[in-house]
Scaffold this active site. Structure first.
Site, PDB file in Angstrom:
ATOM      1  N   GLU A 159       0.755  -1.172   0.064  1.00  0.00           N
ATOM      2  CA  GLU A 159       0.032  -0.051   0.119  1.00  0.00           C
ATOM      3  C   GLU A 159       0.817   1.245  -0.073  1.00  0.00           C
ATOM      4  OE1 GLU A 159      -0.989  -2.696   1.523  1.00  0.00           O
ATOM      5  OE2 GLU A 159      -2.962  -2.967   0.552  1.00  0.00           O
ATOM      6  N   HIS A 185     -11.744  -4.947   8.254  1.00  0.00           N
ATOM      7  CA  HIS A 185     -12.112  -4.782   6.955  1.00  0.00           C
ATOM      8  C   HIS A 185     -13.397  -3.730   6.930  1.00  0.00           C
ATOM      9  CE1 HIS A 185      -9.202  -8.030   6.436  1.00  0.00           C
ATOM     10  NE2 HIS A 185      -9.305  -7.699   5.027  1.00  0.00           N
TER      11      HIS A 185
END
Lengths: 321, 330
Positions: free
Chosen positions: B60, B129
């Protein structure tokens, strides 16, 4: 870069002296309380900047760090605007908004100096990718220190650069200290950058960072490789900073004799010796260059503070409600 | 009339941008060959190829950093972060780099990128999540933040986000993926910073964003049929820049305000709206400001608990009723 090598080397010597004087001037100004905040000097590391700068093409890009005055000056950042930026004045290269750690001059390919350790390396990879994407003959050089090899962004960026075969030359200036800690205490491999190169499928390359010609040769070769599409090159340049980590660091953590030993390997002294110049010759050059540097500082001191409205400028480039 | 789902609208938005502007590229994990972890980028790899749709490693920081670097050089990258929670690993890129470079360089550097992310709770994906985090992004000067609540809004807002010279965080709520809408015409464009009035009424203003807009709409329906209360429902669409004009205009009519905000009970976007209303529109308020927000906890997994966590229609209805019951408008 086709010029007579003796002339090129003399210019390198002048450039290193110029940069040294700039840094020493800042050191004195800080000591006199004329500059605020802090600054990170690269005294002793000039050869890495000057050798690399000469090896890059005019259109190449440079990403530097908070210890990056030398990278920026070596690639042509105007010295008055550099002084003015460190002073926080209007005529600074960033209008006094960035300061010592964020010297930038896009017109010279100087894509910013960054204060988050390793945070700029993925950016450099992205800029390199953009050049590859567009088929441009532009190589991106990214400078960072040995302490950067322990941060996540370094690994992610190197992995990506290798896997995407990016035109990126990564120069690790190993000055043996990760802030106040000897690099050996924080890196499990002796060469913190070169020792990790094979993990990314790259060749381990170590160069004497205080030999400006050696730096020039290796960065030139790396630049050519990257430009040919052969992927990124990781170079570890061994050097030493003769000043502390920042202005507030007297360097008491250095072992006895280490500083002296490296002073004998001062890059300016080494090149002068290689060129057969005497101490008197070097003093003469230094005096002459000092006038230029002093003039730049004087002009910077005349620059006013930024306008109050500068506080609010450039947060956004586009409209906000 | 052609319909399009929110999921399809994501790919459509990106395709429209990439067709009209060659400098737009997409990078992220599994965005290319696989068509996206949520199938939100289907067809793009086939249409635009590996040069412009890039599958990245699980990195990321490198994804966001590379997008920033490419943006510095004049490309317009779309970086996808698969789950909004994963922005945790790239806050440095977003907050210390994308957000600050223009300012620190006095305008020499600019970062015209869009960070798209799939966010939101309700699917049993667990604590790591399920966030949306638009509230964290909007707190950072230099970023813009968008959260479209419908397929056609996604398309219109996305074009503006792509054209914007600033870094835009674009949050796509998972609960909306199946939502259907009319396919908007080519050239459909919604400016950033402009809220949308979804429904009008006289008695209470209900402000929401993202998946909470549907909650607000349902609550307005219940209030109309059950309590005879009419609600102005406002979909913010952009969290930053914030359209306070739209909110205060509605409030000047209704005098009562409820906000439905999944981003949090502490420093959610609704806290910012509330602060600004108290500072600038105090005389318009007939009573307290009500926020319908999750509890100050991570998102739980068990279905009943996750349901309790999410702001609900009944909580929103209750909040609106409590305002009417307690206070008379001036």
């Amino acid at each position: 870069m086709q010029a007579d090598s003796q002339v090129v080397e003399l210019r390198s010597l002048e450039e290193m002296i110029r940069i040294r004087l700039f840094e020493q001037t800042l050191d004195r100004m800080f000591a006199r309380g004329l500059i605020r905040g802090t600054t990170h000097l690269a005294i002793g590391q000039e050869a890495v900047a000057v050798g690399a700068a000469k090896a890059l093409a005019d259109q190449d890009l440079v990403f530097s760090t908070y210890r990056g005055h030398h990278h920026n000056l070596a690639r042509g950042l105007d010295m008055t605007s550099a002084f003015a930026e460190v002073l926080g004045r209007r005529d600074g290269c960033c209008g006094g908004i960035g300061g010592s750690m964020h010297l930038t001059d896009v017109s010279k390919g100087l894509m910013g100096s960054y204060a988050i350790v390793g945070g700029h390396i993925p950016l450099a990879a992205g800029a390199a990718w953009a050049a590859k994407h567009r088929g441009e003959d532009v190589v991106t050089a990214c400078f960072f220190g040995d302490g950067t090899t322990t941060i996540g962004a370094f690994h992610e960026a190197l992995n990506l650069a290798a896997v995407w075969s990016l035109p990126l030359v990564l120069v690790c200036e190993n000055n043996l200290y990760s802030e106040y800690t000897p690099i050996g205490k924080v890196s499990p491999v002796a060469d913190p950058a070169a020792g990790r190169a094979s993990a990314y499928g790259l060749r381990p390359i170590v160069v004497d960072g205080n030999d400006v010609s050696a730096v020039y040769e290796i960065v030139r070769a790396a630049r050519d490789m990257a430009a040919r599409g052969e992927g990124p090159v990781l170079i570890e340049a061994k050097t030493y900073r003769l000043s502390g980590h920042s202005r507030s660091d007297p360097g008491a953590y250095r072992p006895e004799g280490e500083l002296e030993a490296w002073k004998n390997r001062d890059p300016i002294r080494l090149l002068a010796q290689a060129l057969g110049l005497s101490e008197v010759d070097v003093s003469g050059m230094t005096e002459r260059i000092k006038q230029e540097v002093d003039g730049a500082m004087e002009r910077a001191l005349e620059s006013p503070e930024p306008e109050p409205s500068a506080l609010f400028k450039h947060v956004y480039g586009g409209a906000t409600a | 009339m052609t319909t399009i789902s929110y999921r399809e609208a994501i790919a459509e938005s990106i395709a429209r941008a990439m067709r009209r502007d060659q400098s737009v590229v997409l990078l992220g994990e599994d965005v290319g060959a696989a068509g996206g972890a949520f199938k939100t980028t289907v067809g793009l790899f086939e249409e635009f190829g590996a040069e412009r749709v890039l599958d990245t490693p699980i990195s990321e920081q490198a994804i966001v950093g590379a997008a920033i670097g490419a943006a510095l050089r004049g490309l317009r990258p779309i970086a996808e972060i698969m789950f909004a929670d994963f922005m945790g690993t790239c806050w440095d890129g977003l907050a210390n780099h994308a957000a600050k470079l223009r300012y620190m360089s006095a305008g020499a550097l600019g970062v015209p990128m869009v960070l798209r992310t799939h966010g939101g709770a309700g699917f049993g994906f667990g604590s790591q999540h399920s966030q949306t985090w638009e509230n964290l992004a909007m707190a950072i000067p230099g970023l813009k933040v968008v959260m479209p609540a419908s397929p056609s809004d996604h398309i219109g807002l996305f074009q503006s986000a792509i054209d914007d010279p600033d870094p835009v965080v674009f949050v796509e709520h998972k609960a909306l993926f199946g939502m259907k809408d009319e396919l908007p015409p080519e050239g459909h464009l919604i400016p950033l910073g402009q809220a949308r009035t979804v429904r009008t009424g006289e008695d209470v203003t209900i402000v929401a964003a993202g998946a909470m807009v549907a909650v607000a709409e349902k609550a307005a329906e219940v209030l109309a049929t059950g309590s005879g209360m009419g609600a102005d429902v406002i979909d913010l669409r952009t969290l930053w820049p914030l359209d306070m004009e739209a909110v205060s205009r509605s409030l000047s009519k209704t005098r009562r305000i409820v906000m439905v905000d999944e981003s949090g009970s502490v420093c959610g976007w609704s806290a910012e709206v509330a602060a600004r209303l108290v500072e600038n529109s105090f005389d318009l308020l007939a009573g307290p400001i009500r926020r319908v927000v999750p509890p100050h906890t991570p998102v739980p997994f068990a279905a009943s608990l996750e349901r309790d966590w999410l702001p609900s229609v009944s909580e929103t209805v209750e909040a609106a009723r409590s305002l009417r019951a307690s206070f008379q408008s001036a």
